[in-house]
Scaffold this motif. Structure first.
Motif, short mmCIF file in Angstrom:
data_model
loop_
_atom_site.label_atom_id
_atom_site.label_comp_id
_atom_site.label_asym_id
_atom_site.label_seq_id
_atom_site.Cartn_x
_atom_site.Cartn_y
_atom_site.Cartn_z
N ARG A 22 -1.04 4.58 -1.16
CA ARG A 22 -0.23 3.36 -1.26
C ARG A 22 0.58 3.16 0.01
O ARG A 22 1.09 4.12 0.61
N GLY A 23 0.67 1.90 0.45
CA GLY A 23 1.43 1.59 1.65
C GLY A 23 0.71 1.87 2.95
O GLY A 23 1.29 1.71 4.03
N MET A 24 -0.57 2.28 2.87
CA MET A 24 -1.34 2.61 4.07
C MET A 24 -2.75 2.07 3.92
O MET A 24 -3.25 1.85 2.82
N GLY A 25 -3.41 1.90 5.07
CA GLY A 25 -4.80 1.46 5.06
C GLY A 25 -4.97 0.13 4.35
O GLY A 25 -4.20 -0.81 4.53
N GLU A 26 -6.03 0.06 3.53
CA GLU A 26 -6.33 -1.16 2.79
C GLU A 26 -5.65 -1.21 1.43
O GLU A 26 -5.80 -2.20 0.70
N SER A 27 -4.94 -0.16 1.07
CA SER A 27 -4.30 -0.12 -0.24
C SER A 27 -3.07 -1.03 -0.30
O SER A 27 -2.52 -1.43 0.73
N GLU A 28 -2.68 -1.35 -1.51
CA GLU A 28 -1.53 -2.23 -1.73
C GLU A 28 -0.24 -1.60 -1.21
O GLU A 28 -0.07 -0.38 -1.23
N HIS A 29 0.66 -2.46 -0.75
CA HIS A 29 2.00 -2.04 -0.33
C HIS A 29 2.97 -2.47 -1.43
O HIS A 29 3.55 -3.55 -1.37
N PRO A 30 3.21 -1.64 -2.44
CA PRO A 30 3.96 -2.10 -3.60
C PRO A 30 5.47 -2.11 -3.42
O PRO A 30 6.19 -2.72 -4.21
N ASP A 62 2.92 0.25 6.02
CA ASP A 62 4.23 -0.33 5.72
C ASP A 62 5.30 0.58 6.35
O ASP A 62 5.48 1.71 5.89
N PRO A 63 6.02 0.13 7.39
CA PRO A 63 6.97 1.02 8.08
C PRO A 63 8.06 1.56 7.16
O PRO A 63 8.45 2.73 7.29
N ARG A 64 8.57 0.74 6.27
CA ARG A 64 9.62 1.22 5.36
C ARG A 64 9.09 2.35 4.48
O ARG A 64 9.76 3.36 4.26
N HIS A 65 7.90 2.16 3.96
CA HIS A 65 7.26 3.19 3.13
C HIS A 65 7.07 4.48 3.93
O HIS A 65 7.35 5.58 3.42
N LEU A 66 6.62 4.35 5.18
CA LEU A 66 6.42 5.54 6.01
C LEU A 66 7.72 6.32 6.19
O LEU A 66 7.74 7.56 6.13
#
Length: 288
Positions: free
Chosen positions: A69-77, A201-205
């Motif tokens: 999640r939050g990376m690649g082609e996956s959703e950024h929830p 997603d930078p925040r997710h990272l």
């Protein structure tokens, strides 16, 4: 050696997790599951494309990748930026694909994902685990100075997260350089990896790195029940070699394998040797 960047031979699919997040996965060699299944779990600021060079494994075993999640082609929830949540997502993947005897191979962040998985869910669907170039714990602390020199305390992680918030593009260049060992990446590789990193997603990272860097599973290592193959980048720029080797010596059934000239992404740098090592390990674990 030509470096293959295509994912056209992969069966791509979508997984909806138990908290409703859509994740992209790939599956190759589904008909070979009798010989073994390897599930590759990528590192921080990455995705399943990091394992493109390992696709020849699917000629003999089943090979699965997941975009977190939050990376690649996956959703950024916008939620679930914790290692334990990614471990739960891996559990959802195994259930979705009905994988009952998996070897989990985790690179970098994938180490804490796997250790969290084992602590939370046990060994019901796991026959072996493999780790790639990750120290047993990253923060330096009393009695332990074998972590990640550039991310050895919360202040350094906070600085990284500040950079993420303001300039992921520039930070991506440093991530790519640090992934390689003695031989630097080609211009084509730099372009490829940068395109992939910028999907994150930078925040997710940032939130995920706070959690990952703080985790310490050294107490659990002596209780790991399955075989462990631990890869060491002999020219890594990310961790101390002794800190990586600690994992292989601390588990009851561990083996350290060092790629002297390669770094953090050794499976990309030396795919033929890596594929041979992981193939032998998967077949051994699956036969037990």
């Amino acid at each position: 050696m030509a470096r293959h960047l295509s994912e056209s031979d992969a069966g791509l699919g979508w997984l909806v997790t138990d908290d409703g997040v859509r994740l992209r996965y790939s599956e190759r060699g589904a008909g070979n599951e009798g010989a073994g299944t390897v599930v590759f779990l990528h590192g921080w600021a990455a995705n399943g494309r990091w394992f493109d060079h390992n696709a020849p494994l699917a000629k003999e075993i089943r090979m699965v990748t997941l975009d977190y999640r939050g990376m690649g082609e996956s959703e950024h929830p916008g939620h679930g930026s914790r290692v334990s949540r990614i471990a739960a997502d891996v559990r959802c993947l195994l259930l979705k694909l009905n994988i009952e005897r998996a070897v989990l191979c985790g690179t970098s962040l994938g180490y804490t994902v796997i250790m969290s998985y084992l602590e939370l869910f046990g060994y019901e669907r796991i026959v072996g685990v493999s780790f790639v170039d990750q120290s047993a714990t990253m923060y330096y602390k009393p009695g332990w100075a074998l972590g990640a020199p550039e991310l050895s305390n919360m202040a350094q992680v906070a600085e990284l997260c500040s950079q993420l918030a303001h300039n992921l593009d520039q930070l991506a260049d440093g991530i790519i350089s640090s992934g390689f060992g003695s031989n630097p990446p080609s211009d084509r590789e730099r372009e490829f990896f940068k395109d992939q990193i910028l999907k994150c997603d930078p925040r997710h990272l940032g939130l995920l790195m706070y959690d990952h860097a703080n985790l310490d599973f050294r107490d659990l290592l002596p209780h790991v029940k399955c075989p462990v193959l631990n890869f060491v980048g002999g020219s890594t720029k990310c961790h101390t070699i002794a800190g990586i080797e600690h994992i292989g010596t601390a588990v009851p059934r561990g083996l350290n394998v060092t790629f002297e000239a390669s770094g953090h992404w050794l499976y990309w740098e030396e795919p033929q040797r890596f594929n041979a090592e992981i193939l032998e390990f998967v077949k051994m674990c699956s036969a037990e």
